[in-house]
Scaffold this active site. Structure first.
Site, PDB file in Angstrom:
ATOM      1  N   ARG A  13       0.841  -1.208   0.000  1.00  0.00           N
ATOM      2  CA  ARG A  13       0.000   0.000   0.000  1.00  0.00           C
ATOM      3  C   ARG A  13       0.877   1.260   0.000  1.00  0.00           C
ATOM      4  O   ARG A  13       1.049   1.906  -1.027  1.00  0.00           O
ATOM      5  CB  ARG A  13      -0.943  -0.022   1.225  1.00  0.00           C
ATOM      6  CG  ARG A  13      -2.067   1.015   1.167  1.00  0.00           C
ATOM      7  CD  ARG A  13      -1.687   2.408   1.598  1.00  0.00           C
ATOM      8  NE  ARG A  13      -1.138   2.473   2.947  1.00  0.00           N
ATOM      9  CZ  ARG A  13      -0.585   3.562   3.448  1.00  0.00           C
ATOM     10  NH1 ARG A  13      -0.492   4.672   2.728  1.00  0.00           N
ATOM     11  NH2 ARG A  13      -0.084   3.573   4.680  1.00  0.00           N
ATOM     12  N   CYS A 238       3.889   9.388   0.072  1.00  0.00           N
ATOM     13  CA  CYS A 238       2.482   9.739  -0.036  1.00  0.00           C
ATOM     14  C   CYS A 238       2.370  10.785  -1.134  1.00  0.00           C
ATOM     15  O   CYS A 238       3.112  11.770  -1.139  1.00  0.00           O
ATOM     16  CB  CYS A 238       1.974  10.296   1.299  1.00  0.00           C
ATOM     17  SG  CYS A 238       0.311  10.974   1.179  1.00  0.00           S
TER      18      CYS A 238
HETATM   19  P1  HMG Z   1     -13.562  14.105  -2.410  1.00  0.00           P
HETATM   20  O1  HMG Z   1     -13.286  14.468  -3.828  1.00  0.00           O
HETATM   21  O2  HMG Z   1     -13.583  15.211  -1.417  1.00  0.00           O
HETATM   22  O3  HMG Z   1     -14.856  13.239  -2.176  1.00  0.00           O
HETATM   23  O4  HMG Z   1     -12.476  13.029  -1.995  1.00  0.00           O
HETATM   24  P2  HMG Z   1     -16.268  13.139  -2.815  1.00  0.00           P
HETATM   25  O5  HMG Z   1     -17.120  12.478  -1.781  1.00  0.00           O
HETATM   26  O6  HMG Z   1     -16.687  14.453  -3.384  1.00  0.00           O
HETATM   27  O7  HMG Z   1     -16.056  12.112  -4.016  1.00  0.00           O
HETATM   28  C1  HMG Z   1     -15.346  12.406  -5.182  1.00  0.00           C
HETATM   29  C2  HMG Z   1     -15.360  11.198  -6.089  1.00  0.00           C
HETATM   30  O8  HMG Z   1     -14.642  10.133  -5.438  1.00  0.00           O
HETATM   31  C3  HMG Z   1     -16.769  10.660  -6.363  1.00  0.00           C
HETATM   32  O9  HMG Z   1     -16.750  10.068  -7.641  1.00  0.00           O
HETATM   33  C4  HMG Z   1     -16.921   9.588  -5.322  1.00  0.00           C
HETATM   34  O10 HMG Z   1     -17.852   8.593  -5.666  1.00  0.00           O
HETATM   35  C5  HMG Z   1     -15.523   9.019  -5.278  1.00  0.00           C
HETATM   36  P3  HMG Z   1     -17.309  10.832  -8.951  1.00  0.00           P
HETATM   37  O11 HMG Z   1     -18.740  11.137  -8.610  1.00  0.00           O
HETATM   38  O12 HMG Z   1     -16.455  12.098  -9.089  1.00  0.00           O
HETATM   39  O13 HMG Z   1     -17.090   9.856 -10.050  1.00  0.00           O
HETATM   40  N1  HMG Z   1     -15.189   8.377  -4.000  1.00  0.00           N
HETATM   41  C6  HMG Z   1     -14.631   7.173  -3.926  1.00  0.00           C
HETATM   42  N2  HMG Z   1     -14.247   6.268  -4.861  1.00  0.00           N
HETATM   43  C7  HMG Z   1     -13.703   5.118  -4.431  1.00  0.00           C
HETATM   44  N3  HMG Z   1     -13.531   4.828  -3.113  1.00  0.00           N
HETATM   45  C8  HMG Z   1     -13.889   5.695  -2.156  1.00  0.00           C
HETATM   46  C9  HMG Z   1     -14.471   6.922  -2.554  1.00  0.00           C
HETATM   47  N4  HMG Z   1     -14.932   7.987  -1.873  1.00  0.00           N
HETATM   48  C10 HMG Z   1     -15.379   8.874  -2.775  1.00  0.00           C
HETATM   49  N5  HMG Z   1     -13.691   5.397  -0.884  1.00  0.00           N
HETATM   50  C11 HMG Z   1     -11.581  11.230  -0.667  1.00  0.00           C
HETATM   51  C12 HMG Z   1     -12.404  12.507  -0.674  1.00  0.00           C
HETATM   52  C13 HMG Z   1     -11.263  10.900   0.777  1.00  0.00           C
HETATM   53  C14 HMG Z   1     -12.378  10.114  -1.322  1.00  0.00           C
HETATM   54  C15 HMG Z   1     -10.282  11.497  -1.484  1.00  0.00           C
HETATM   55  O14 HMG Z   1      -9.669  12.643  -1.004  1.00  0.00           O
HETATM   56  C16 HMG Z   1      -9.320  10.348  -1.416  1.00  0.00           C
HETATM   57  O15 HMG Z   1      -9.585   9.274  -1.921  1.00  0.00           O
HETATM   58  N6  HMG Z   1      -8.159  10.578  -0.776  1.00  0.00           N
HETATM   59  C17 HMG Z   1      -7.194   9.508  -0.601  1.00  0.00           C
HETATM   60  C18 HMG Z   1      -5.871  10.066  -0.281  1.00  0.00           C
HETATM   61  C19 HMG Z   1      -4.901   8.941  -0.022  1.00  0.00           C
HETATM   62  O16 HMG Z   1      -5.184   7.768  -0.217  1.00  0.00           O
HETATM   63  N7  HMG Z   1      -3.687   9.320   0.453  1.00  0.00           N
HETATM   64  C20 HMG Z   1      -2.651   8.378   0.740  1.00  0.00           C
HETATM   65  C21 HMG Z   1      -2.931   7.556   1.953  1.00  0.00           C
HETATM   66  S1  HMG Z   1      -2.598   8.371   3.486  1.00  0.00           S
HETATM   67  C22 HMG Z   1      -0.897   8.153   3.736  1.00  0.00           C
HETATM   68  O17 HMG Z   1      -0.210   7.716   2.850  1.00  0.00           O
HETATM   69  C23 HMG Z   1      -0.320   8.437   5.078  1.00  0.00           C
HETATM   70  C24 HMG Z   1      -0.015   7.157   5.868  1.00  0.00           C
HETATM   71  O18 HMG Z   1       0.884   6.312   5.185  1.00  0.00           O
HETATM   72  C25 HMG Z   1       0.592   7.525   7.233  1.00  0.00           C
HETATM   73  C26 HMG Z   1       1.780   8.492   7.099  1.00  0.00           C
HETATM   74  O19 HMG Z   1       2.783   8.128   6.458  1.00  0.00           O
HETATM   75  O20 HMG Z   1       1.632   9.596   7.619  1.00  0.00           O
HETATM   76  C27 HMG Z   1      -1.298   6.360   6.138  1.00  0.00           C
HETATM   77 MG    MG Z   2       3.041   6.459   5.164  1.00  0.00          MG
END
Ligand code: HMG
Ligand code: MG
Length: 284
Positions: A13, A238
Protein backbone atom coordinates in the site's frame (compact mmCIF):
# COMPACT_ATOMS: atom_id res chain seq x y z
CA UNK A 1 11.48 -1.86 27.06
CA UNK A 2 9.32 -4.40 25.21
CA UNK A 3 10.89 -7.71 24.34
CA UNK A 4 9.11 -8.56 21.15
CA UNK A 5 8.29 -6.52 18.12
CA UNK A 6 5.49 -6.99 15.60
CA UNK A 7 5.81 -5.93 11.99
CA UNK A 8 2.94 -4.35 10.11
CA UNK A 9 3.98 -4.63 6.45
CA UNK A 10 2.71 -1.63 4.50
CA UNK A 11 4.75 -2.09 1.30
CA UNK A 12 1.96 -3.09 -1.08
CA UNK A 13 0.00 0.00 0.00
CA UNK A 14 2.29 2.79 1.20
CA UNK A 15 5.15 1.40 -0.87
CA UNK A 16 3.26 1.34 -4.14
CA UNK A 17 0.88 4.31 -3.81
CA UNK A 18 3.55 6.83 -4.68
CA UNK A 19 5.34 4.99 -7.43
CA UNK A 20 5.75 6.69 -10.82
CA UNK A 21 5.03 3.68 -12.99
CA UNK A 22 1.84 1.98 -12.01
CA UNK A 23 2.62 -1.62 -11.11
CA UNK A 24 0.27 -4.10 -12.82
CA UNK A 25 -2.21 -5.72 -10.45
CA UNK A 26 -0.96 -9.26 -11.16
CA UNK A 27 2.55 -8.22 -10.04
CA UNK A 28 1.16 -6.72 -6.84
CA UNK A 29 -0.71 -9.96 -6.19
CA UNK A 30 2.51 -11.91 -6.71
CA UNK A 31 4.32 -9.60 -4.27
CA UNK A 32 1.62 -10.11 -1.63
CA UNK A 33 1.72 -13.87 -2.20
CA UNK A 34 5.48 -13.84 -1.59
CA UNK A 35 5.04 -11.66 1.51
CA UNK A 36 2.45 -14.14 2.76
CA UNK A 37 5.19 -16.77 3.05
CA UNK A 38 7.57 -14.60 5.09
CA UNK A 39 5.92 -15.07 8.49
CA UNK A 40 4.73 -11.46 8.68
CA UNK A 41 1.32 -11.39 10.35
CA UNK A 42 -0.29 -8.32 8.79
CA UNK A 43 -0.03 -7.04 5.24
CA UNK A 44 -1.61 -3.78 4.07
CA UNK A 45 -2.53 -4.66 0.49
CA UNK A 46 -4.07 -1.48 -0.89
CA UNK A 47 -6.56 1.33 -0.44
CA UNK A 48 -10.26 1.68 -1.17
CA UNK A 49 -9.85 5.35 -2.03
CA UNK A 50 -10.86 7.40 -5.04
CA UNK A 51 -8.85 6.33 -8.11
CA UNK A 52 -8.93 9.97 -9.20
CA UNK A 53 -6.95 10.80 -6.09
CA UNK A 54 -4.57 7.84 -6.00
CA UNK A 55 -4.57 6.02 -9.34
CA UNK A 56 -1.84 3.64 -8.16
CA UNK A 57 -4.35 2.01 -5.77
CA UNK A 58 -6.79 1.16 -8.54
CA UNK A 59 -7.36 -2.60 -8.58
CA UNK A 60 -7.30 -3.09 -4.81
CA UNK A 61 -10.56 -5.00 -5.13
CA UNK A 62 -9.04 -7.39 -7.64
CA UNK A 63 -6.00 -7.85 -5.40
CA UNK A 64 -8.18 -9.05 -2.54
CA UNK A 65 -10.07 -11.39 -4.85
CA UNK A 66 -6.95 -13.03 -6.24
CA UNK A 67 -4.38 -13.24 -3.45
CA UNK A 68 -3.69 -16.60 -1.89
CA UNK A 69 -4.37 -15.96 1.78
CA UNK A 70 -1.85 -17.50 4.16
CA UNK A 71 -2.96 -19.16 7.40
CA UNK A 72 -3.05 -16.67 10.23
CA UNK A 73 -2.10 -13.71 8.03
CA UNK A 74 -4.36 -10.65 8.19
CA UNK A 75 -4.87 -8.68 4.98
CA UNK A 76 -5.71 -5.02 5.51
CA UNK A 77 -6.53 -1.89 3.51
CA UNK A 78 -7.07 1.83 3.91
CA UNK A 79 -10.65 3.12 3.87
CA UNK A 80 -11.25 6.89 3.99
CA UNK A 81 -15.04 6.76 4.29
CA UNK A 82 -18.12 4.50 4.36
CA UNK A 83 -17.97 3.93 0.62
CA UNK A 84 -14.41 2.64 0.96
CA UNK A 85 -15.40 0.51 3.93
CA UNK A 86 -18.29 -1.07 2.03
CA UNK A 87 -15.96 -1.90 -0.85
CA UNK A 88 -13.52 -3.39 1.65
CA UNK A 89 -16.25 -5.52 3.22
CA UNK A 90 -17.19 -6.80 -0.19
CA UNK A 91 -13.55 -7.72 -0.81
CA UNK A 92 -13.39 -9.65 2.50
CA UNK A 93 -10.69 -7.49 4.02
CA UNK A 94 -9.67 -8.73 7.50
CA UNK A 95 -9.07 -5.30 8.93
CA UNK A 96 -9.29 -1.70 7.73
CA UNK A 97 -7.49 1.53 8.56
CA UNK A 98 -8.82 5.06 8.66
CA UNK A 99 -6.39 7.92 8.29
CA UNK A 100 -6.39 11.42 9.69
CA UNK A 101 -3.71 14.05 10.21
CA UNK A 102 -2.42 16.31 12.94
CA UNK A 103 -1.97 19.09 10.36
CA UNK A 104 -4.93 20.99 8.91
CA UNK A 105 -3.21 21.72 5.60
CA UNK A 106 -2.13 18.13 5.09
CA UNK A 107 -5.68 16.97 5.87
CA UNK A 108 -7.05 19.31 3.19
CA UNK A 109 -4.49 18.16 0.63
CA UNK A 110 -4.83 14.46 1.41
CA UNK A 111 -8.56 13.98 1.98
CA UNK A 112 -10.02 17.30 0.88
CA UNK A 113 -11.46 18.32 4.25
CA UNK A 114 -10.50 19.56 7.71
CA UNK A 115 -9.34 17.26 10.49
CA UNK A 116 -12.72 17.51 12.25
CA UNK A 117 -14.59 16.79 9.02
CA UNK A 118 -12.37 13.78 8.34
CA UNK A 119 -13.15 12.37 11.79
CA UNK A 120 -16.87 13.05 11.34
CA UNK A 121 -16.75 11.05 8.08
CA UNK A 122 -15.53 8.04 10.03
CA UNK A 123 -18.58 7.83 12.29
CA UNK A 124 -20.73 5.79 9.88
CA UNK A 125 -17.73 3.67 9.04
CA UNK A 126 -17.12 2.81 12.72
CA UNK A 127 -20.81 2.00 13.21
CA UNK A 128 -20.75 -0.44 10.31
CA UNK A 129 -17.35 -1.87 11.38
CA UNK A 130 -18.77 -2.60 14.84
CA UNK A 131 -21.82 -4.30 13.32
CA UNK A 132 -19.64 -6.41 11.03
CA UNK A 133 -16.95 -6.93 13.68
CA UNK A 134 -14.14 -5.62 11.48
CA UNK A 135 -11.18 -4.22 13.44
CA UNK A 136 -10.26 -0.64 12.58
CA UNK A 137 -6.77 0.75 12.84
CA UNK A 138 -6.10 4.49 12.75
CA UNK A 139 -3.27 6.55 11.32
CA UNK A 140 -2.27 10.03 12.34
CA UNK A 141 -0.08 11.70 9.73
CA UNK A 142 2.41 14.51 10.30
CA UNK A 143 3.24 13.54 13.87
CA UNK A 144 6.26 15.84 14.06
CA UNK A 145 6.45 17.70 10.76
CA UNK A 146 4.10 18.65 7.98
CA UNK A 147 5.29 19.25 4.41
CA UNK A 148 3.13 22.42 4.33
CA UNK A 149 3.02 23.73 7.93
CA UNK A 150 6.40 22.66 9.32
CA UNK A 151 6.59 21.67 12.97
CA UNK A 152 3.52 20.04 14.53
CA UNK A 153 2.95 20.06 18.29
CA UNK A 154 2.63 16.83 20.30
CA UNK A 155 -0.68 18.19 21.66
CA UNK A 156 -2.19 18.28 18.15
CA UNK A 157 -1.20 14.64 17.67
CA UNK A 158 -2.55 13.68 21.09
CA UNK A 159 -5.92 15.25 20.25
CA UNK A 160 -6.39 13.32 17.01
CA UNK A 161 -4.97 10.03 18.32
CA UNK A 162 -7.27 10.17 21.37
CA UNK A 163 -10.29 10.89 19.20
CA UNK A 164 -9.49 7.95 16.91
CA UNK A 165 -9.15 5.61 19.90
CA UNK A 166 -12.38 6.92 21.45
CA UNK A 167 -14.18 6.32 18.17
CA UNK A 168 -13.11 2.67 18.20
CA UNK A 169 -9.65 2.21 16.69
CA UNK A 170 -7.88 -0.71 18.37
CA UNK A 171 -4.52 0.95 17.66
CA UNK A 172 -3.22 4.23 16.26
CA UNK A 173 -0.17 4.23 14.04
CA UNK A 174 1.90 7.38 14.34
CA UNK A 175 2.93 8.56 10.89
CA UNK A 176 6.15 10.48 10.45
CA UNK A 177 4.90 11.18 6.96
CA UNK A 178 7.93 13.01 5.59
CA UNK A 179 10.50 11.21 7.70
CA UNK A 180 11.94 14.27 9.39
CA UNK A 181 11.44 12.89 12.90
CA UNK A 182 14.56 12.50 14.99
CA UNK A 183 15.02 10.53 18.21
CA UNK A 184 14.68 13.85 20.06
CA UNK A 185 11.40 14.95 18.45
CA UNK A 186 9.92 11.44 18.59
CA UNK A 187 10.81 11.25 22.29
CA UNK A 188 9.18 14.64 22.94
CA UNK A 189 6.05 13.37 21.22
CA UNK A 190 5.93 10.00 22.98
CA UNK A 191 6.44 11.61 26.38
CA UNK A 192 3.20 13.54 25.83
CA UNK A 193 1.25 10.72 24.17
CA UNK A 194 2.21 7.98 26.62
CA UNK A 195 1.20 10.10 29.61
CA UNK A 196 -2.39 9.99 28.29
CA UNK A 197 -2.63 6.89 26.07
CA UNK A 198 -1.80 3.26 26.82
CA UNK A 199 1.39 2.66 24.82
CA UNK A 200 0.07 -0.74 23.71
CA UNK A 201 -2.44 1.16 21.58
CA UNK A 202 0.25 3.03 19.67
CA UNK A 203 2.37 1.91 16.73
CA UNK A 204 5.21 3.62 14.86
CA UNK A 205 5.14 4.44 11.13
CA UNK A 206 8.45 6.09 10.40
CA UNK A 207 9.36 7.11 6.87
CA UNK A 208 13.10 6.95 6.50
CA UNK A 209 13.93 10.16 4.65
CA UNK A 210 16.65 11.17 7.07
CA UNK A 211 17.95 7.67 7.98
CA UNK A 212 16.57 8.04 11.49
CA UNK A 213 13.77 5.45 11.34
CA UNK A 214 15.67 2.72 13.20
CA UNK A 215 16.69 5.12 15.95
CA UNK A 216 13.08 6.31 16.11
CA UNK A 217 11.97 2.70 16.55
CA UNK A 218 14.43 2.42 19.45
CA UNK A 219 12.73 5.41 21.08
CA UNK A 220 9.35 3.79 20.42
CA UNK A 221 10.53 0.60 22.14
CA UNK A 222 11.79 2.64 25.09
CA UNK A 223 8.27 4.02 25.50
CA UNK A 224 6.69 0.56 25.27
CA UNK A 225 5.44 0.57 21.68
CA UNK A 226 5.78 -2.86 20.10
CA UNK A 227 4.26 -2.62 16.61
CA UNK A 228 6.13 -0.90 13.81
CA UNK A 229 5.14 -0.39 10.20
CA UNK A 230 7.70 -1.13 7.52
CA UNK A 231 7.76 -1.68 3.79
CA UNK A 232 9.47 -4.30 1.73
CA UNK A 233 12.47 -2.77 -0.03
CA UNK A 234 11.98 0.50 1.89
CA UNK A 235 9.45 1.67 -0.68
CA UNK A 236 6.93 4.30 0.18
CA UNK A 237 5.70 7.84 0.29
CA UNK A 238 2.48 9.74 -0.04
CA UNK A 239 1.35 11.54 -3.19
CA UNK A 240 0.12 14.44 -1.05
CA UNK A 241 3.33 14.76 0.99
CA UNK A 242 6.08 16.22 -1.19
CA UNK A 243 9.43 15.02 0.07
CA UNK A 244 8.06 11.86 1.68
CA UNK A 245 10.54 9.12 1.01
CA UNK A 246 10.35 5.42 1.63
CA UNK A 247 9.18 3.67 4.73
CA UNK A 248 11.46 1.92 7.10
CA UNK A 249 12.74 -1.09 5.15
CA UNK A 250 11.31 -4.35 6.56
CA UNK A 251 14.64 -6.16 6.16
CA UNK A 252 16.55 -3.34 7.90
CA UNK A 253 14.10 -3.43 10.80
CA UNK A 254 14.65 -7.16 11.25
CA UNK A 255 18.42 -6.92 10.86
CA UNK A 256 18.67 -4.02 13.30
CA UNK A 257 16.97 -5.83 16.16
CA UNK A 258 17.72 -9.47 15.27
CA UNK A 259 15.22 -12.02 14.03
CA UNK A 260 14.60 -13.37 17.54
CA UNK A 261 13.26 -10.01 18.71
CA UNK A 262 10.09 -10.45 16.68
CA UNK A 263 6.78 -12.01 17.62
CA UNK A 264 6.48 -13.65 14.25
CA UNK A 265 8.48 -16.62 13.02
CA UNK A 266 10.12 -14.67 10.21
CA UNK A 267 11.95 -16.00 7.18
CA UNK A 268 14.58 -13.41 6.26
CA UNK A 269 15.48 -15.15 2.99
CA UNK A 270 11.89 -14.86 1.80
CA UNK A 271 11.81 -11.19 2.82
CA UNK A 272 14.98 -10.65 0.77
CA UNK A 273 13.32 -12.48 -2.12
CA UNK A 274 10.25 -10.20 -1.89
CA UNK A 275 12.56 -7.18 -1.85
CA UNK A 276 14.39 -8.41 -4.96
CA UNK A 277 11.10 -9.13 -6.70
CA UNK A 278 9.64 -5.66 -6.19
CA UNK A 279 13.00 -3.99 -6.89
CA UNK A 280 13.15 -5.65 -10.29
CA UNK A 281 9.53 -4.80 -11.14
CA UNK A 282 10.02 -1.21 -10.14
CA UNK A 283 12.91 -0.95 -12.60
CA UNK A 284 11.04 -2.57 -15.52
P1 HMG B 1 -13.56 14.10 -2.41
O1 HMG B 1 -13.29 14.47 -3.83
O2 HMG B 1 -13.58 15.21 -1.42
O3 HMG B 1 -14.86 13.24 -2.18
O4 HMG B 1 -12.48 13.03 -1.99
P2 HMG B 1 -16.27 13.14 -2.81
O5 HMG B 1 -17.12 12.48 -1.78
O6 HMG B 1 -16.69 14.45 -3.38
O7 HMG B 1 -16.06 12.11 -4.02
C1 HMG B 1 -15.35 12.41 -5.18
C2 HMG B 1 -15.36 11.20 -6.09
O8 HMG B 1 -14.64 10.13 -5.44
C3 HMG B 1 -16.77 10.66 -6.36
O9 HMG B 1 -16.75 10.07 -7.64
C4 HMG B 1 -16.92 9.59 -5.32
O10 HMG B 1 -17.85 8.59 -5.67
C5 HMG B 1 -15.52 9.02 -5.28
P3 HMG B 1 -17.31 10.83 -8.95
O11 HMG B 1 -18.74 11.14 -8.61
O12 HMG B 1 -16.45 12.10 -9.09
O13 HMG B 1 -17.09 9.86 -10.05
N1 HMG B 1 -15.19 8.38 -4.00
C6 HMG B 1 -14.63 7.17 -3.93
N2 HMG B 1 -14.25 6.27 -4.86
C7 HMG B 1 -13.70 5.12 -4.43
N3 HMG B 1 -13.53 4.83 -3.11
C8 HMG B 1 -13.89 5.69 -2.16
C9 HMG B 1 -14.47 6.92 -2.55
N4 HMG B 1 -14.93 7.99 -1.87
C10 HMG B 1 -15.38 8.87 -2.77
N5 HMG B 1 -13.69 5.40 -0.88
C11 HMG B 1 -11.58 11.23 -0.67
C12 HMG B 1 -12.40 12.51 -0.67
C13 HMG B 1 -11.26 10.90 0.78
C14 HMG B 1 -12.38 10.11 -1.32
C15 HMG B 1 -10.28 11.50 -1.48
O14 HMG B 1 -9.67 12.64 -1.00
C16 HMG B 1 -9.32 10.35 -1.42
O15 HMG B 1 -9.59 9.27 -1.92
N6 HMG B 1 -8.16 10.58 -0.78
C17 HMG B 1 -7.19 9.51 -0.60
C18 HMG B 1 -5.87 10.07 -0.28
C19 HMG B 1 -4.90 8.94 -0.02
O16 HMG B 1 -5.18 7.77 -0.22
N7 HMG B 1 -3.69 9.32 0.45
C20 HMG B 1 -2.65 8.38 0.74
C21 HMG B 1 -2.93 7.56 1.95
S1 HMG B 1 -2.60 8.37 3.49
C22 HMG B 1 -0.90 8.15 3.74
O17 HMG B 1 -0.21 7.72 2.85
C23 HMG B 1 -0.32 8.44 5.08
C24 HMG B 1 -0.01 7.16 5.87
O18 HMG B 1 0.88 6.31 5.19
C25 HMG B 1 0.59 7.53 7.23
C26 HMG B 1 1.78 8.49 7.10
O19 HMG B 1 2.78 8.13 6.46
O20 HMG B 1 1.63 9.60 7.62
C27 HMG B 1 -1.30 6.36 6.14
MG1 MG C 1 3.04 6.46 5.16
Amino acid sequence: MVETISIFEVGPRDGLQNIKNEIPVNKKIELINILSTTGIGKIECGSFVSAKWVPQMRGTNEIFEEIIRGDGVKYTALTPNLKGFENALHAKVDEVAVFAAASETFSQKNVNCSIDESLARFRDLFKKAREKKVPVRGYVSCIVDCPYEGKISPESVLKVASQLLDMGCYEVSLGDTIGRGTPKTIEELLKVLCSEINQKKLAGHFHDTSDTAIRNVEIGLKYGLSTFDSAVGGLGGCPYAPGAKGNLNTRSLIEAFGINSFNEDLDLDKIKFAEKYIGKINQD
